[in-house]
Design a protein around this motif. Structure first.
Motif: not given
Length: 136
Positions: A67-71
């Motif tokens: 998942p993308p950063e922060g997810v």
């Protein structure tokens, strides 16, 4: 029949989630910092075998970009006969990034369905006679 199965799987997923959203509400965080849950179905393309699917996914950078950063990943299940079901927790501002990560790195290997979700169990729990719940 298949829609009923998907609905049942989403309900199963809800029953295993942490109380992430309810704790957000209880702590009084503003809507700007609240997180949402997102359920993603990555449906297998049955014209390819698992090795072919993994090759496409790896070549497209799925494992590096999802998942993308922060997810955060809440859970990740294999649903036999369908594919994979992933539940993510994310700030609403990251929704576009998640969508782009799926489009860029999972398409070709999977067909995708994405649903905003929420944990209903904290609201239903008090109504149940049997309050046992599987938690991880």
């Amino acid at each position: 029949m298949k829609n009923a199965l998907l609905t049942a799987l989403v309900v199963l997923c809800f029953s295993t989630l942490s109380n992430a959203q309810s704790s957000t509400y209880e702590s009084g965080e503003s809507q700007e910092t609240e997180k949402l849950l997102l359920t993603i179905f990555l449906k297998h393309d049955q014209s390819m075998n698992l090795e072919e699917i993994e090759k496409v996914r790896s070549n497209q950078g799925f494992y590096k970009n999802f998942p993308p950063e922060g997810v955060s990943v809440v859970n990740w299940y294999v649903v036999m006969g369908i594919g994979q079901m992933i539940v993510l927790e994310l700030p609403a501002s990251k929704l576009r990034e998640v969508n782009l990560a799926i489009e860029k790195t999972a398409w070709k290997a999977f067909r995708s369905e994405i649903y905003p979700t929420y944990d209903l169990y904290p609201l239903i729990e008090q109504k149940l006679d049997n309050k046992s719940k599987v938690s991880y």
